[in-house]
Design a protein around this motif. Structure first.
Motif, PDB file in Angstrom:
ATOM      1  N   ALA A 177      34.083  49.955  42.388  1.00 23.06           N
ATOM      2  CA  ALA A 177      32.695  50.415  42.533  1.00 23.06           C
ATOM      3  C   ALA A 177      32.040  49.741  43.735  1.00 23.06           C
ATOM      4  CB  ALA A 177      31.907  50.119  41.260  1.00 23.06           C
ATOM      5  N   LYS A 178      32.314  48.461  43.889  1.00 22.38           N
ATOM      6  CA  LYS A 178      31.729  47.692  44.991  1.00 22.38           C
ATOM      7  C   LYS A 178      32.317  48.105  46.329  1.00 22.38           C
ATOM      8  CE  LYS A 178      29.957  43.021  44.251  1.00 22.38           C
ATOM      9  NZ  LYS A 178      30.460  41.783  43.665  1.00 22.38           N
ATOM     10  N   GLN A 235      44.721  46.738  31.137  1.00 20.56           N
ATOM     11  CA  GLN A 235      43.894  45.565  31.447  1.00 20.56           C
ATOM     12  C   GLN A 235      43.601  45.478  32.946  1.00 20.56           C
ATOM     13  OE1 GLN A 235      45.649  41.804  30.315  1.00 20.56           O
ATOM     14  NE2 GLN A 235      43.980  40.668  31.313  1.00 20.56           N
ATOM     15  N   TRP A 236      44.628  45.719  33.751  1.00 16.83           N
ATOM     16  CA  TRP A 236      44.460  45.701  35.211  1.00 16.83           C
ATOM     17  C   TRP A 236      43.395  46.707  35.647  1.00 16.83           C
ATOM     18  CZ3 TRP A 236      45.368  43.576  39.870  1.00 16.83           C
ATOM     19  CH2 TRP A 236      45.268  44.399  40.998  1.00 16.83           C
ATOM     20  N   TYR A 237      43.489  47.932  35.117  1.00 20.60           N
ATOM     21  CA  TYR A 237      42.531  48.965  35.523  1.00 20.60           C
ATOM     22  C   TYR A 237      41.121  48.599  35.079  1.00 20.60           C
ATOM     23  CZ  TYR A 237      46.607  51.782  36.723  1.00 20.60           C
ATOM     24  OH  TYR A 237      47.776  52.236  37.277  1.00 20.60           O
ATOM     25  N   ALA A 238      40.996  48.057  33.863  1.00 22.97           N
ATOM     26  CA  ALA A 238      39.669  47.690  33.351  1.00 22.97           C
ATOM     27  C   ALA A 238      39.050  46.573  34.200  1.00 22.97           C
ATOM     28  CB  ALA A 238      39.768  47.260  31.892  1.00 22.97           C
ATOM     29  N   GLU A 239      39.869  45.570  34.516  1.00 23.84           N
ATOM     30  CA  GLU A 239      39.377  44.439  35.310  1.00 23.84           C
ATOM     31  C   GLU A 239      38.940  44.852  36.712  1.00 23.84           C
ATOM     32  OE1 GLU A 239      42.163  40.915  33.422  1.00 23.84           O
ATOM     33  OE2 GLU A 239      42.388  41.451  35.540  1.00 23.84           O
ATOM     34  N   ASN A 240      39.643  45.836  37.263  1.00 23.96           N
ATOM     35  CA  ASN A 240      39.413  46.173  38.666  1.00 23.96           C
ATOM     36  C   ASN A 240      38.374  47.258  38.906  1.00 23.96           C
ATOM     37  OD1 ASN A 240      41.271  44.661  40.660  1.00 23.96           O
ATOM     38  ND2 ASN A 240      42.484  44.968  38.803  1.00 23.96           N
ATOM     39  N   GLN A 241      37.980  47.945  37.844  1.00 20.35           N
ATOM     40  CA  GLN A 241      37.024  49.038  38.020  1.00 20.35           C
ATOM     41  C   GLN A 241      35.738  48.589  38.728  1.00 20.35           C
ATOM     42  OE1 GLN A 241      36.466  51.393  34.482  1.00 20.35           O
ATOM     43  NE2 GLN A 241      36.338  53.207  35.782  1.00 20.35           N
ATOM     44  N   PRO A 242      35.147  47.446  38.331  1.00 19.25           N
ATOM     45  CA  PRO A 242      33.932  47.013  39.034  1.00 19.25           C
ATOM     46  C   PRO A 242      34.174  46.736  40.522  1.00 19.25           C
ATOM     47  CG  PRO A 242      34.271  45.732  37.014  1.00 19.25           C
ATOM     48  CD  PRO A 242      35.497  46.558  37.211  1.00 19.25           C
ATOM     49  N   LYS A 243      35.363  46.235  40.863  1.00 20.75           N
ATOM     50  CA  LYS A 243      35.691  45.971  42.272  1.00 20.75           C
ATOM     51  C   LYS A 243      35.739  47.275  43.069  1.00 20.75           C
ATOM     52  CE  LYS A 243      38.537  41.972  41.137  1.00 20.75           C
ATOM     53  NZ  LYS A 243      39.918  41.536  40.971  1.00 20.75           N
ATOM     54  N   MET A 248      44.490  54.293  47.051  1.00 19.52           N
ATOM     55  CA  MET A 248      45.068  53.751  48.293  1.00 19.52           C
ATOM     56  C   MET A 248      44.263  52.568  48.816  1.00 19.52           C
ATOM     57  SD  MET A 248      46.360  56.815  50.746  1.00 19.52           S
ATOM     58  CE  MET A 248      47.778  57.854  50.333  1.00 19.52           C
ATOM     59  N   ASP A 249      43.019  52.439  48.344  1.00 14.30           N
ATOM     60  CA  ASP A 249      42.122  51.445  48.932  1.00 14.30           C
ATOM     61  C   ASP A 249      41.313  50.644  47.917  1.00 14.30           C
ATOM     62  OD1 ASP A 249      40.796  50.024  50.837  1.00 14.30           O
ATOM     63  OD2 ASP A 249      39.821  51.724  51.798  1.00 14.30           O
ATOM     64  N   GLY A 250      41.093  51.222  46.746  1.00 18.00           N
ATOM     65  CA  GLY A 250      40.128  50.704  45.780  1.00 18.00           C
ATOM     66  C   GLY A 250      40.253  49.222  45.456  1.00 18.00           C
ATOM     67  N   ALA A 287      30.671  56.421  41.995  1.00 20.54           N
ATOM     68  CA  ALA A 287      31.238  57.738  41.688  1.00 20.54           C
ATOM     69  C   ALA A 287      32.764  57.698  41.725  1.00 20.54           C
ATOM     70  CB  ALA A 287      30.710  58.774  42.667  1.00 20.54           C
ATOM     71  N   GLN A 288      33.320  56.993  42.709  1.00 20.46           N
ATOM     72  CA  GLN A 288      34.787  56.906  42.796  1.00 20.46           C
ATOM     73  C   GLN A 288      35.363  56.002  41.710  1.00 20.46           C
ATOM     74  OE1 GLN A 288      34.101  56.331  47.015  1.00 20.46           O
ATOM     75  NE2 GLN A 288      36.052  57.349  47.441  1.00 20.46           N
ATOM     76  N   ALA A 289      34.636  54.937  41.388  1.00 22.07           N
ATOM     77  CA  ALA A 289      35.111  54.003  40.354  1.00 22.07           C
ATOM     78  C   ALA A 289      35.242  54.690  38.999  1.00 22.07           C
ATOM     79  CB  ALA A 289      34.170  52.811  40.256  1.00 22.07           C
TER      80      ALA A 289
END
Ligand code: UNU
Ligand code: FES
Ligand code: FE
Length: 443
Positions: free
Chosen positions: A279-280, A269-277, A172-174, A285-287
């Motif tokens: 985390a930030k 690809q979308w999920y892979a690209e956004n995982q670091p975002k 909802m926010d990530g 832990a949520q990432a």
């Protein structure tokens, strides 16, 4: 009089079969569950402009949800305070006000009774117009998702979601927020409302078997489960249950598992690209969970699959029928091409005629309608898988079952179900805040 203690055995993980059929239990559910819990209404993205409205249900009660002039949202019971006719007959639209079809009493966007035909001539000074507005229902939103509650003693929506928000926030926010694509499709199923809720909250077990043919036809990573050829390996996922029965089953890194080849690649690809975002913005832990497939329910009757991206409310229509509302979930910042792909995939899998939706419906209808036989209705349901294996999750503070397949979230759902049916009010429920984990963990 319903003997609630005889319905749900929390320690032993069983439920009486008649919870899927009995009219007295259903009546108690409408009062004690649908009368007290936060019930999903709509999302900001569905009614963005002043005067936008949508009609939905809270339990069996029909409600009108309206975007206000000040940007807020209000909800009203959709009946006229004159003789009780329906005020809004459309499913959704945009209006400057609402006029009852029967005698023409007219209400503003804020529900106030504004005009009555020939008021002076036919009523004189009798009518107290300022007390005859449409009956308002309490509403609150979490990250743009609007819920309604009939009980003013209920905790805030944020507190009701509680520690479960740790998981909600991931999608909802990530990446900057989620939205729903509507209008919701509507369909009728001849099943008890709890049969889809328990399936979505806690059932990874049925996927390889019930959905064998669909998984084969769709291809993709989850197709290895088809026909129960493989058990998901250790560490493939977890199950979560929380204070008020909300839960989620997680299959790691499987978000795009039911999407087609090219669509799936785009999503992955979308999920892979956004995982670091994520985390930030949230936490490491949520990432770790971002890009997983979530099968989930928010107590009592709101379910979603993230990855497969369907968002549903199972509105009760009597003890053995439901009306399903189905939206598509997208993350706001997804490129339009991916949003379109997600929507197509959702319609193919969990739309009203979706392949997996149809697979599931047959089970839900048989689980319900067999109980017309008193001998079958006298039996019990079993949700003992993984009983005793769960513990408190140090990251999210929920209860976690440490395997992809198990029935932890079923047990959590029915623990909360029992609590709502037994408790005389929210104070009694609040008094159990420190003990619910002990009940589930048998301590
Ligand atoms: O049908 C489901 N509830 C489901 C589908 C669960 C996990 C993955 C896909
Ligand atoms: Fe689970 Fe029949 S095998 S309901
Ligand atoms: Fe299913």
């Amino acid at each position: 009089m319903v003997d609630v203690n005889s319905l749900i055995d929390v320690k032993n993980g069983t439920q009486a079969k008649r919870i899927f059929w009995d009219a007295d239990i259903y009546k108690l559910e409408l009062e004690q569950i649908f009368g007290r819990c936060w019930l999903f209404l709509t999302h900001d993205s569905i009614i963005p402009n002043v005067g936008d409205f949508t009609v939905t249900f809270m339990g069996e009660d029909e409600v009108l949800v309206v975007r206000q002039r000040d940007g807020g949202v209000k909800a009203f019971l959709n009946y006229c305070t004159h003789r009780g006719a329906r005020v809004v007959n459309a499913e959704a639209g945009n209006a400057r006000g609402f006029t009852c079809t029967y005698h023409g009493w007219a209400y503003g966007l804020d529900g106030a009774l504004e005009s009555v035909p020939f008021e002076k001539e036919v009523y004189g000074n009798v009518l107290k117009k300022d007390t005859l507005g449409m009956k308002e229902v309490r509403v609150e939103s979490y990250k743009g998702f609007w819920y309604g509650n009939f009980d003013h003693q209920a905790p805030s929506l944020a507190d009701y979601l509680g520690d479960y928000r740790w998981f909600l926030d991931i999608w909802m926010d990530g990446t900057g927020g989620a939205e729903l694509i509507g209008p919701p499709a509507r369909s009728i199923l001849k099943c008890n409302w709890k049969t889809p809720v328990e399936n979505f909250v806690g059932d990874a077990y049925h996927v390889g078997w019930t959905h064998a043919a669909s998984l084969k036809a769709l291809g993709g990573p989850l197709s290895v489960l088809a026909g129960n050829k493989h058990l998901p390996p250790e560490g493939a996922g977890v199950q979560i249950t929380s204070r008020h029965g909300h839960g989620v089953g997680i299959l790691f890194n499987a978000a795009a598992a039911l999407m087609g080849k090219e669509e799936g690649a785009m999503a992955t690809q979308w999920y892979a690209e956004n995982q670091p975002k994520v985390a930030k913005r949230l936490s490491e832990a949520q990432a770790k969970y971002y890009g997983s497939h979530f099968n989930a329910s928010i107590f009592p009757n709101n379910s979603y699959l993230w990855g497969t991206n369907t968002f549903k409310v199972w509105h009760p229509r009597g003890p053995n029928q439901i009306e399903v509302f189905t939206w598509t979930i997208v993350e706001k910042n997804m490129p339009q091409a991916l949003k379109d792909a997600v929507r197509r995939s959702m319609l193919r899998t969990f739309g009203t005629a979706g392949m997996l939706e149809s697979d599931d419906s047959d089970n839900m209808e048989s689980m319900t309608n067999l109980n017309r036989g008193p001998h079958i209705a006298a039996g019990v349901l079993n949700s003992q898988m993984g009983l005793g294996n769960e513990h408190e999750d140090p990251e999210s503070s929920n209860i976690i079952g440490p395997s992809a397949i198990g029935e932890t979230s079923y047990r959590g759902f029915y623990r909360a179900y029992r609590e709502f049916l037994k408790a005389k009010d929210w104070d009694e429920i609040r008094a159990n805040n420190g003990n619910w984990k002990n009940e589930l963990l048998n301590r």
